[in-house]
Design an enzyme around this catalytic site. Structure first.
Site, PDB file in Angstrom:
ATOM      1  N   HIS A  34      26.690 -35.589 -15.497  1.00 29.75           N
ATOM      2  CA  HIS A  34      26.684 -36.952 -16.026  1.00 29.75           C
ATOM      3  C   HIS A  34      25.972 -37.001 -17.382  1.00 29.75           C
ATOM      4  O   HIS A  34      26.323 -37.805 -18.247  1.00 29.75           O
ATOM      5  CB  HIS A  34      25.981 -37.910 -15.057  1.00 29.75           C
ATOM      6  CG  HIS A  34      26.732 -38.144 -13.782  1.00 29.75           C
ATOM      7  ND1 HIS A  34      26.627 -37.311 -12.704  1.00 29.75           N
ATOM      8  CD2 HIS A  34      27.604 -39.119 -13.433  1.00 29.75           C
ATOM      9  CE1 HIS A  34      27.402 -37.763 -11.733  1.00 29.75           C
ATOM     10  NE2 HIS A  34      28.004 -38.855 -12.150  1.00 29.75           N
ATOM     11  N   ASP A  84      37.332 -35.956 -13.334  1.00 30.23           N
ATOM     12  CA  ASP A  84      36.117 -36.727 -13.101  1.00 30.23           C
ATOM     13  C   ASP A  84      35.964 -37.698 -14.279  1.00 30.23           C
ATOM     14  O   ASP A  84      36.756 -37.683 -15.229  1.00 30.23           O
ATOM     15  CB  ASP A  84      34.912 -35.798 -12.954  1.00 30.23           C
ATOM     16  CG  ASP A  84      33.784 -36.403 -12.123  1.00 30.23           C
ATOM     17  OD1 ASP A  84      33.773 -37.638 -11.929  1.00 30.23           O
ATOM     18  OD2 ASP A  84      32.907 -35.650 -11.664  1.00 30.23           O
TER      19      ASP A  84
END
Length: 360
Positions: free
Chosen positions: A190, A260
């Protein structure tokens, strides 16, 4: 059928705005991913999902709802599901707690988790959850951690298969993530670009082992935003070698492949360059993804969402990316094949009540 709608986007609030409706109606939008900010209670969630389907009935309504710390809806009757590590620990108690302990109880509990998870979501109009995590727990990744079932790929496979059976019983598809494995690296994709320096042989023998074992059960896969430099210089989700040569070719997977979140740091750097969301989406689609996610960009003005929709349309017009009927068929196949029970009927359903009793 839409020609190919590869973009999964998000919305800002608990109701649809005019802007949301315009974006959801865009021909390249294939679905929406919900977050905790989109939740107030069950009645509101059902109104929201009904409004989304009113824009386009074939939109795939998704959520990250795994159990443990990754569960978007936690109140107003939703069951607080255990982390996957709890199921792995139950497996390891085999023979230590009498007839009700161990592997058999763990697999039954995993099926119950899948059934409760899917049936509750579907009663509120949600089609699909990005679950289960197939990463191995190597004890180093904070972002994976207790989201993983176990450190042994065999245990992960059998518990995941049981959980996916529960999802299937409730009419929901599944998503194995994060191929070929995110559990060995400490960095969080992330916020960073994780690098796993192991060989392809080591990755296939350990972290990626559940994928061929579950080939007949998996309906979709999400690759990791991790670079494996001994295989390819690009993160797995942007790598033709990982997605086409290995996942589809060597391992024989024929379901849908999701990228993702394109807004994650691990997705923004490709070939050592910081790229736009549109460029990242094009590279992911060219590599073999059927669907691409862009999350948490609808807040405020949300210009990034429009930039991706318009940018990908422009790239298509220029021939940089071509729509795929096969990809669209894989997306549509993730939609539930049956009608769901409403909440009150679900609370009286024997299979649901039995599953609740089997949860750890």
């Amino acid at each position: 059928m839409t020609e190919h709608a590869p973009i999964i986007l998000d919305i800002a609030g608990t109701t649809l705005s005019t802007t949301d409706c315009r974006r959801l109606a865009h021909p390249l939008t294939g679905g929406v991913i919900l977050f905790a900010r989109n939740w107030h209670n069950r009645a509101q969630l059902l109104e929201l999902t009904s409004a989304i389907k009113a824009v386009r009935h074939d939109l795939l309504i998704c959520v990250d709802h795994e159990g443990g710390r990754v569960q978007r809806f936690r109140s107003d009757g939703f069951t607080h599901l255990p982390s996957m590590r709890v199921l792995g620990e139950m497996w390891m108690n085999d023979g230590k707690g009498g007839p009700g302990s161990g592997a058999l109880r763990a697999t039954n509990a995993a099926t119950a988790v899948g059934y409760v998870l899917a049936s509750e979501l579907r009663s509120c109009g949600v089609d699909f959850s990005f679950a289960p995590v197939l990463d191995l727990d190597w004890g180093v990744s904070g972002v994976i951690g207790d989201r993983a079932f176990h450190s042994d790929a065999r245990v992960v496979t059998l518990l995941a298969k049981s959980l996916m059976h529960g999802l299937l019983q409730a009419g929901m598809a599944n998503c194995g993530k994060h191929f070929p494995g995110h559990g060995f690296v400490k960095a969080d994709s992330h916020t960073e670009v994780p690098v796993d320096t192991r060989s392809l042989r080591a990755l296939l023998a350990h972290d990626a082992a559940p994928y061929p074992w579950l080939r007949s059960t998996l309906t979709s896969v999400m690759p990791a935003h991790v670079i494996y430099p001994k295989v390819d210089k690009r993160p797995a989700g942007f790598s033709h070698k990982w997605l086409q040569d290995i996942l589809r070719g060597k391992l024989g997977f024929d379901g849908a492949i999701f990228s993702d979140d394109l807004s994650m740091e691990g997705a923004r750097r490709i070939d050592d360059a910081l790229v736009s969301y549109t460029d990242a989406a094009v590279v992911a689609l060219q590599a073999g993804c059927d669907l691409v996610l862009l999350c948490n960009q609808s807040l405020g003005e949300g210009t990034e969402v429009d930039e991706l929709l318009d940018g990908l349309a422009a790239q298509q017009a220029q021939g940089c990316w071509q729509p795929s009927a096969d990809s669209e068929a894989r997306r549509v196949a993730l939609l539930p094949p049956t009608l769901s029970l409403d909440w009150d009927d679900l609370l009286r359903q024997p299979a649901y009540l039995q599953a609740l009793q089997m949860l750890p």
